[in-house]
Design an enzyme around this catalytic site. Structure first.
Site, PDB file in Angstrom:
ATOM      1  N   LYS A  68       0.879  -1.420   0.105  1.00  0.00           N
ATOM      2  CA  LYS A  68      -0.029  -0.038   0.090  1.00  0.00           C
ATOM      3  C   LYS A  68       0.903   1.231  -0.017  1.00  0.00           C
ATOM      4  O   LYS A  68       0.545   2.079  -0.779  1.00  0.00           O
ATOM      5  CB  LYS A  68      -0.881   0.206   1.364  1.00  0.00           C
ATOM      6  CG  LYS A  68      -1.922   1.155   1.272  1.00  0.00           C
ATOM      7  CD  LYS A  68      -2.878   0.858   2.447  1.00  0.00           C
ATOM      8  CE  LYS A  68      -2.142   1.551   3.623  1.00  0.00           C
ATOM      9  NZ  LYS A  68      -2.972   1.720   4.942  1.00  0.00           N
ATOM     10  N   ASP A 108      -6.411   0.841   0.511  1.00  0.00           N
ATOM     11  CA  ASP A 108      -6.509   0.701   2.075  1.00  0.00           C
ATOM     12  C   ASP A 108      -7.911   0.551   2.381  1.00  0.00           C
ATOM     13  O   ASP A 108      -8.526  -0.122   1.660  1.00  0.00           O
ATOM     14  CB  ASP A 108      -6.348   2.441   2.180  1.00  0.00           C
ATOM     15  CG  ASP A 108      -7.242   3.331   1.649  1.00  0.00           C
ATOM     16  OD1 ASP A 108      -8.059   2.655   0.798  1.00  0.00           O
ATOM     17  OD2 ASP A 108      -7.223   4.563   1.953  1.00  0.00           O
TER      18      ASP A 108
END
Ligand code: SF4
Length: 229
Positions: free
Chosen positions: A135, A153
């Site tokens: 991420k 996310d």
């Protein structure tokens, strides 16, 4: 028996219709033409640090903290030599400050020792940095190096499921599912669009489906995602 709306993608099993995906992208782009990264930064290193700090914290709060932090530690060299307690104090408002300080110190040291003080430009290298997962790597690569990447996310995960773009729960699987249905040049902007929509309309607990422009395209909001229990 009662009808109940599910907060998972379990009701959606077929591959998403390409026309619907295109329409979703067009609508999201129309609604959020200015969707962009919410973190303030002046260099790849600053964005890397800000992204690490953004775990379990809002971008707004991170942006309050980073000016003072970067005034003291503007680059990997200075942060690698930081006093841990001073670093912890500076980032304390972002939460989990001990773990984050540990990651920032270790990450800065690896940047100095293995990358000449520069932030690497590939996903493979990025994810070897302490405190950096896919991420964080995709945020930095997409934002400052124009390397397309999908940032999964909490918002991207929730919206991808509700919009019927994935049936997966695992972030890496969701990322792969999205990569398979979204054109590569749009990977980075897709993340910004979904995050923005998640922050302002498609809330985790009470999404504003009645006011949502995506509703007719959304299995969850249109009721297609409802199941009899
Ligand atoms: S219709 Fe509801 S569930 Fe679907 S994207 Fe909009 S707010 Fe989210």
């Amino acid at each position: 028996m009662t009808a109940r709306r599910r907060n998972t993608a379990s009701a959606v099993t077929a591959a998403p219709d390409p026309d619907r995906v295109r329409a979703l992208l067009a609508e999201l782009t129309r609604i959020w033409p200015l969707a962009e990264c919410g973190l303030v930064y002046r260099s790849p290193f600053e964005l890397l640090v800000a992204t690490i700090l953004s775990a379990q914290c809002t971008d707004v709060q991170v942006n309050r903290v980073t000016p003072a932090l970067f005034a003291v530690y503007p680059d990997p060299r200075s942060m690698a030599a930081a006093d841990p307690e001073r670093l912890e104090e500076l980032i304390r408002p972002t939460g989990f400050f001990r773990n984050k300080a540990h990651s920032l110190l270790a990450c800065s040291r690896v940047l100095m020792e293995k990358h000449g003080g520069a932030v690497p430009r590939t996903l493979e290298q990025m994810v070897t940095l302490p405190g950096v997962g896919r991420k964080t790597a995709n945020v930095v690569l997409g934002e400052v190096f124009a390397v397309p990447g999908i940032v999964v996310d909490t918002h991207v995960k929730r919206l991808s499921q509700r919009l019927g773009l994935t049936t997966a729960n695992d972030p890496e699987k969701i990322e792969r599912d999205l990569m398979g249905i979204i054109p590569q040049p749009l990977w980075t902007v897709l993340s910004h669009l979904l995050i923005t929509h998640g922050r302002h309309v498609c809330f985790a607990r009470a999404p504003l489906c009645d006011a949502c422009a995506l509703r007719r395209l959304c299995p969850y909001g249109s009721g297609e995602g409802e199941r009899i229990s």
